[in-house]
Scaffold this active site. Structure first.
Site, short mmCIF file in Angstrom:
data_model
loop_
_atom_site.label_atom_id
_atom_site.label_comp_id
_atom_site.label_asym_id
_atom_site.label_seq_id
_atom_site.Cartn_x
_atom_site.Cartn_y
_atom_site.Cartn_z
NE ARG A 1 35.67 -0.13 -28.43
CZ ARG A 1 35.44 1.08 -29.49
NH1 ARG A 1 35.60 0.44 -29.98
NH2 ARG A 1 36.07 2.07 -29.01
CD GLU B 1 -2.82 -1.20 2.25
OE1 GLU B 1 -3.32 -0.44 3.06
OE2 GLU B 1 -3.78 -1.96 2.43
CG HIS C 1 29.01 -3.28 -23.31
ND1 HIS C 1 29.37 -4.06 -22.84
CD2 HIS C 1 28.57 -3.36 -24.34
CE1 HIS C 1 28.87 -4.51 -23.38
NE2 HIS C 1 28.48 -4.49 -24.32
N GLY C 2 31.85 0.53 -22.38
CA GLY C 2 32.41 2.16 -22.13
C GLY C 2 31.00 3.60 -22.71
CB ALA D 1 1.59 -0.38 4.90
CB ILE E 1 -0.77 -4.12 -8.04
CG1 ILE E 1 -1.69 -3.59 -6.70
CG2 ILE E 1 -1.50 -5.76 -8.24
CD1 ILE E 1 -0.26 -4.30 -5.65
CD GLU F 1 8.46 -11.44 -4.05
OE1 GLU F 1 7.92 -9.96 -4.26
OE2 GLU F 1 7.03 -12.44 -4.95
#
Length: 388
Positions: free
Chosen positions: A270, A126, A340-341, A129, A156, A365
């Site tokens: 690369r 909620e 990957h830069g 909560a 949800i 969770e």
């Protein structure tokens, strides 16, 4: 002690991997970017029986072992974690109905949930909560043969596509401690007063919706009280979250695996200063850490799952698996981006999406800090032991 999948699990894994390769990988980037709902993917998951993962066979489900359950979320999350979320909340709701529901409830809901004709999720959180579920404000007042439900829920999953949702409410708001007055109601989403207000905008975890709900004098038959007993809703929800943590941990393994795969492949092709960057020690150190933490996370997830299959309580085990796997997903996705830069920051490369998807697993969770306390309490109380 056996660290290998059995033949049936390997075949299941290959089927899942083939599904992801053919139907998810080619469209994930574009559909995620445009916000397109993955209707066709959902239909295929239904045809594969994946909506019945936690549904007993007598109600038309697969009733898979928990290691196979983890494989589903790991493999799909390698392709697109958001799609795995569609199955995650649904499977948790099915598990709760199968484990705690009355025979009438199982017969009414599980056969259609198993095929995906009906979908579900779980409505716990909620606006005020989340971690503290005892602080929920949604109430269900008994009025003859119905409960009158009022309140609000947020974050949800599957709310717009669900036919029924297990909703945590207070049937006795004055109970002390609060959890003794909490119950779960199975609410059909077409009931008057049940309203989806909006889809929440998110950093990642796209492909499935996360919604705010309003419950305004929703009249629910008393026969929809999960298990037919008031005051055990908190216990029912927490037992389901043990399974949910395996699902989230496995999703994290899938994200971490894809990040590692992308980083390794990119480092090999690369070139810099006349040689592949995979030959540089700085890159090798990152790859070694990524691979080691990934495999440790996977083994923890399978360990927790196998303990569940053995009928054990897995509060600590699932907590450990979710904690390590989600932290690994975070670090692997960031390290993949670094390897990957500048390209890692581009939406044209999948690591950008992995970096946005990874944080959810450290929150969902049960936040990782909460899970640290769950693990520690089990150890301090002597309920569990490590190295004994």
């Amino acid at each position: 002690m056996d660290f290998e999948l059995n033949d049936e699990q390997r075949l299941f894994q290959r089927t899942l991997r083939d599904f992801v390769h053919k139907e998810i990988d080619p469209v994930a980037a574009e559909w995620e970017r445009t916000g397109r709902y993955p209707t066709e993917i959902v239909e295929t998951m239904g045809s594969l029986g994946l909506f019945g993962l936690t549904v007993p066979e007598e109600y038309g489900g697969l009733a898979v072992d928990m290691v196979s359950f983890a494989l589903v979320f790991e493999e799909i999350s390698r392709g697109w974690m958001g799609v795995a979320g569609i199955l995650g909340s649904h499977s948790l709701a099915c598990w709760m109905i199968a484990r705690h529901g009355t025979e009438e409830q199982r017969t009414r809901y599980l056969p259609k949930l198993a095929t995906g004709e009906w979908r579900s999720g779980i409505a716990l959180t909620e606006p005020d909560a989340g971690t503290d579920l005892q602080g929920i404000r949604s109430t269900a007042r008994r009025d003859g043969d119905v409960y009158v439900v009022n309140g609000a829920k947020t974050w949800i999953t599957n709310a717009r596509h669900a036919a029924v949702l297990p909703v945590l409410v207070k049937t006795d708001p004055e109970a002390v401690p609060a959890h003794r007055g909490m119950s779960v109601l199975l609410i059909d989403t077409d009931t008057a007063g049940f309203e989806v207000l909006r889809d929440l905008p998110k950093l990642g975890y796209k492909g499935t919706e996360s919604c705010e709900l309003r419950l305004d004098n929703v009249r629910v038959p008393t026969g929809r009280l999960l298990g037919g007993v008031e005051g055990v809703g908190m216990k029912q929800a927490l037992s389901g979250l043990e399974t949910g943590r395996i699902n989230v941990a496995a999703r994290a393994v899938g994200v971490a695996q894809r990040a590692y795969d992308e980083a390794l492949a990119y480092s090999r092709q690369r070139a810099a200063f006349g040689q592949p960057i995979s030959s540089f020690q700085a890159i090798q150190l990152k790859l070694a850490d990524m691979a080691t933490n990934l495999q440790a996370s996977r083994l923890l997830v399978y360990w927790a799952a196998s303990r569940a299959d053995a009928g054990k309580r897995i509060d600590m085990e699932s907590g450990m698996a979710k904690l390590l796997a989600s932290e690994t997903a975070l670090t692997n996705s960031l390290d993949a981006m670094r390897i990957h830069g500048g390209y890692g920051y581009s939406q044209e490369f999948v690591v950008e999406r992995l970096y946005r998807d990874a944080p959810l697993m450290a929150i969902g969770e049960g936040t990782n800090d909460i899970l640290r306390t769950v693990i520690a309490k089990a150890l301090v109380a002597g309920v569990e032991a490590i190295g004994g």
